[in-house]
Structures are given as structure tokens and as C-alpha cells.
Design a protein around this motif. Sequence first.
Motif, PDB file in Angstrom:
ATOM      1  N   ARG A 132       1.515  -1.272  -0.486  1.00 61.07           N
ATOM      2  CA  ARG A 132      -0.106  -0.104   0.080  1.00 61.07           C
ATOM      3  C   ARG A 132       1.302   1.430   0.112  1.00 61.07           C
ATOM      4  N   THR A 133       0.457   2.356  -0.835  1.00 64.11           N
ATOM      5  CA  THR A 133       1.177   3.603  -0.900  1.00 64.11           C
ATOM      6  C   THR A 133       1.524   4.422   0.333  1.00 64.11           C
ATOM      7  N   ILE A 181       4.701   0.748   0.478  1.00 60.71           N
ATOM      8  CA  ILE A 181       5.589   0.884  -0.976  1.00 60.71           C
ATOM      9  C   ILE A 181       5.402   2.531   0.095  1.00 60.71           C
ATOM     10  N   CYS A 182       7.245   3.174  -0.053  1.00 64.50           N
ATOM     11  CA  CYS A 182       7.184   4.338   0.578  1.00 64.50           C
ATOM     12  C   CYS A 182       7.214   5.394  -0.575  1.00 64.50           C
ATOM     13  N   VAL A 183       6.043   6.937  -0.673  1.00 68.04           N
ATOM     14  CA  VAL A 183       6.532   7.550  -1.347  1.00 68.04           C
ATOM     15  C   VAL A 183       6.977   8.555  -1.165  1.00 68.04           C
ATOM     16  N   VAL A 186       0.714  10.718  -6.766  1.00 67.32           N
ATOM     17  CA  VAL A 186       0.758   9.915  -6.605  1.00 67.32           C
ATOM     18  C   VAL A 186      -0.507   9.265  -5.287  1.00 67.32           C
ATOM     19  N   LEU A 193      -2.535   8.207  -2.260  1.00 66.92           N
ATOM     20  CA  LEU A 193      -1.580   7.256  -1.209  1.00 66.92           C
ATOM     21  C   LEU A 193      -2.863   6.386  -0.553  1.00 66.92           C
ATOM     22  N   ALA A 218      -0.420  -0.697  -4.373  1.00 68.77           N
ATOM     23  CA  ALA A 218       0.685  -0.545  -5.598  1.00 68.77           C
ATOM     24  C   ALA A 218       1.760  -2.073  -5.950  1.00 68.77           C
ATOM     25  N   ILE A 238      -0.086   1.246  -9.951  1.00 74.39           N
ATOM     26  CA  ILE A 238      -1.048   2.070  -8.700  1.00 74.39           C
ATOM     27  C   ILE A 238      -2.833   1.520  -9.021  1.00 74.39           C
TER      28      ILE A 238
END
Length: 616
Positions: free
Chosen positions: A115-116, A132-134, A191, A193, A197, A247
Motif C-alpha cells: 500500500r502506498t 510502498i514508501c512515497v 501519486v 496514497l 501498488a 497503482i
Amino acid sequence: MAIIAGVDIGNSTTEVCIASINANGTTQFLASSIAKTTGIKGTTANLPGIVTALEDALKKAGLTISQLAEIRLNEATPVIGDVAMETITETIITESTMIGHNPGTPGGIGLGVGRTVAFADLPYIQPYDKVICVIGAGVDFADAAAAINSALERGVDVQGAVVRQDDAVLIANRLTRSIPIVDEVTFIEKVPLGMPAALEVAEPGQTIRTLSNPYGIATVFNLSSEETKLVVPIARALIGNRSAVVIRTPQGDVKARTIPAGFVTVVGQKGREDIDLDAGASKIMAAVERVQPVIDVKGEAGTNVGGMLERVRQVMSELTGQVLADMRIQDILAVDTFVPQKVQGGLAGEFALESAVALAAMVKTSRLPMQQIADELTSRLGVPVIIAGVEANMAILGALTTPGTAKPLAILDMGGGSTDAAIITRDNRATSIHLAGAGDMVTMLINSELSLNNWELAEDIKKYPLAKVESLYHIRTEDGTVRFYQEHLPPEVYARVVILKENGMTPIPADHPMEKIRHVRREAKKRVFVTNALRALTRVAPTSNIRHIDFVVMVGGSALDFEIADMVSDALAEYGIVCGRGNIRGCEGPRNAVATGLVLSYPGGRRENNRDAGAG
């Protein structure tokens, strides 16, 4: 004795042949020259180029303009060609569902699914959560690596990272566990959140496999068969990439939309056809052949092709002073191709190869402008100037000076804007045709398919072979040959694909492998030159049967190309045709055919058997 000059005004070059016609009618060739054509062929703008070529040839022969008895021009009706791309498809990614590009140095390797989450929220993520780190702009790579390591120690399953800055490798080198990282994401603030993704980075030299496969995306996101159909554009757009992020959003709508590309209307002596461009080049060309000879071609208003065809008419009308309504498109050549287009809805300036049709068009006007050139030249030089004969017929006379040829004979004159063909029978009956599409169209295809945005570079790729610089002291050419150098090569060409020109190497700035560049170059030449060679010869052949032709001589600038002549010869070999480059007068190669034919057409003249004296 009369000193005669034959002047051939071509699309790209102007060629001159100087010869003396003796009292007994024998012809002795004295010199020849070539100069760049000034202006568009068949207009008074050609005069400076004609004068330059004449002066050069006369200087080689030790003569002056005042010694000329006559200047003979080819009866070439002015022709202008233009080319345009019409994109047929477009990849639309809505709801910000894709990042798929090739940053120079992504970090890590592998596939991550989660997950973002925003970088600032990473400390608050629960253990065992797959995320998943943004990481947005302004975050230092060391701080980013420390935060990810801290999350990993707490048991958070960080599956990958998406980064705004060019920091992927710097972050990856500081992590306690390898994860895939994609950087240089321009619109990272878009992107979404909290959404599922998938992120994939392939090994160096490899391309992604899971996210470029619709079934791979379906597996990652557990999609139904109907949903899998919708992700096909995403997978197609990611083919060939080393890194990608997909995503999924609840409202996401991913689709491939067909853009109305418009239609062309071909009017010929055998009827009229309307063809949608999205039907493809083969359908367009089939329609052209059904109605040929072509009387006119028009494009749908408001489309690229409509604008191009009208532009061709307008330019020629302005140059010749003829009424715009009288301008007619006499031929078109359509070629299927691919054009890199920006993906609508992508987040990192992604591009995808989209289907397109390339078109070359040609306008033929009246003989009037050529007469204007002759009159102006007579006035300026004080030498009689006449329009001596049809260009294709003059080319045949010149081609017949090639050792080993005889009637019946066909010629292929492949230039920059058009492909000409003509045939002469044993009883001297000649037939000729003038078709759109030649070297300029090949350059356009190379420029577009390789995303060069540099016409001069594309022209060089068309003209010269390639090599890969494997060390500072050796290269590997495109045919696999290794060449060594005693002196080290310039540092700027190291590890690059280069063009091997006479005066050195030119590095190609694009990241395409040598094999792809070579493939694009050769396919472009086949689709234009080989297609037009067969099309032209079929038009002029007796009963339209190409097998009735015995000899074909290739003349013109494109016949000098290092691979075009071989391609055309291979294509004609199955018809039992003797085909090769011309060698005009046994010394000029494929150049100077029309200029030589103009001299030979002088009343009472005939060719000497000996070689030219002082030919240039």
C-alpha cells in the motif's frame, strides 16, 4: 565543334556534364560537377546552385561560360514533397494509475507489492504491513534510508520506494534489506496514497517482466478477466522498461482510446476512394493502386494529414505563381510506423510507442517554372538555354552508358523527395513514372521511431554504419567486426553507440542499443525504398508485369547508400532481374545520369568509346 552543358536539377543536388560535340557527331566528355540544389527543385531559386555547378565543371575542363554553345536542362516539372505523422492510438491513464519510465539508475532489484504511504507517515505504520514508501522532494537520501531502516527494524514490510529526486542508488546502498526503488518521478505529489501498488526494478541490461504482462498485473492485484482487459494499455506502455510502478485506485479507469485520425480521399482515373487513416498504410496504398493514375489527394480538414496536404499545395502555389486551386497531389506513399507519445495521465513524463501512419505527398505543376529558369539563365549568362527532354528519358540515355547494359532497360532514380522509374524498349519507346517518398521519408521515420528530435543526426544514421565503442582502443561494428586503434579514442565516445563517418565518429545521445538503431534504419529503408522500387517498376513494366523487365540500373544519390542498392537488388532477384548501381560513362558511378543523357540528346551527337578527358 560545340561545347554543350547538360544540367540536371534534382531535389537535393544539381549535376552538370560538359562535353564537346565534334563536327563528325562524336561526343567527348570533358568534365562533370555536383552542387547542392538551392531552393525547391524547379523554381527560380535554383539559379545560384546551377551557376555554381556550371562554373565548377567549366573550371575542371579549362573552359569559360562564354565558350558554351548551349545549356540543356531537364524537363522536370517542379515537385515538392512533404511528410507528416498521424497518430492512430493513444494510451490514456486516468486517476494517476501508472509510473513507468527508465531513470538512469533505479535502486535495488525485484518486485514489491504493498500500500502506498507517505514518507512522513512511515513511523506510524504498524508492523507486518506491506507498504510502498512515497518520498517527495526535499527529503535527504540519508534521512530517507535511515527512516526505511528504522521501519524495517520495527517489522514493517517495506516492499519498495518511489522517489522524487535522483536518489535511488544512494538510498538503496544504505538499506539493511534490498528493495526496488524508482526515482525521478516528476509529479510525485499526484501519486495516490493508501492505494494498492506494485513496483518492479529489473537487473541492469534486463527489462521488467511482471508489470509489462497484463496477466502479471492481474496476478498482483487479483483482477477479474474483464479488469485484465482494461490494464492492457498499461502493460503495453511498460514493455521494454527497466522499472515501473502500477497503482490501483477504486475509481481508476484505464483505457486505450482510438483517436479519429481522419481520412484521405484519393481521386484517380479509375474512381474515387475515401480511406480512414486508422485502417493502416496497406489499405491506403491498396486504394491508391486501385484508382491510379492519381489525379488528386485530399485530407480531412482539421487533421494532420489535411493540414500537410494543403501546406504542400500552398507552398508550390507561392513558389510557382500558379493558382492554388490548380495544385494537385499526384501521388502519396503511406507507411505504418510507431511514434513515441507522452502517456496521458502518467506521473513521470512516460512515453509509449503508439501506432501511426507516415505519409509522403507530392505535387506536380506545369512546365512553366522550368521555362522561367531557362529564360533567366539565358539572360544572366548570355548562353542559349533550352529545356531538352523529359528527366526520366534523359536518365535512361545516361544509364545506357553503364558498361554491360542494353535495351530494354529500366532505371530507378531514388532521390530525396521522390522515386522515379522509366523503361525504354528495343524500339526506343519510353515510359516513366514519378512517385512520392524517398530519402527524406526514411530520415523522418528514423527521427521519430528513435525519439531523436534531431533531423541532422537521423540523416547521419541513415547514411552511415554503426559501431559500439567497447574500450578506448577498440570498437565493434554492426556486422560484428572488431577494429583496434593505436591511439586512444575520444573519451566522449566511450561505451556509446557511434556513427562511423569519413571524418570520425559521432556518438548517438539516445540510449538505444546498436541492434535496435540498425533495425529501425534498415526497416525504414525497406518500407520506403524497396516498396517504392517495386511500385514504380510495376507501373512502367510492359503489361504491368515486373518479370518482363530484364535490366534495372539504379541511379541518383540514394543508389550510393551503403545498403539500399543491395536491398533493392535482393527484392528484385526473385523476378530474375539483373539489378545494380549504375556506372555512368564507366567512371561516374550512379551520379550524373540525367546530365549525361542531356548531352547525348544533343542533335547529331553520339558517344565516344574512350573514357572522359578530365571528368570530375
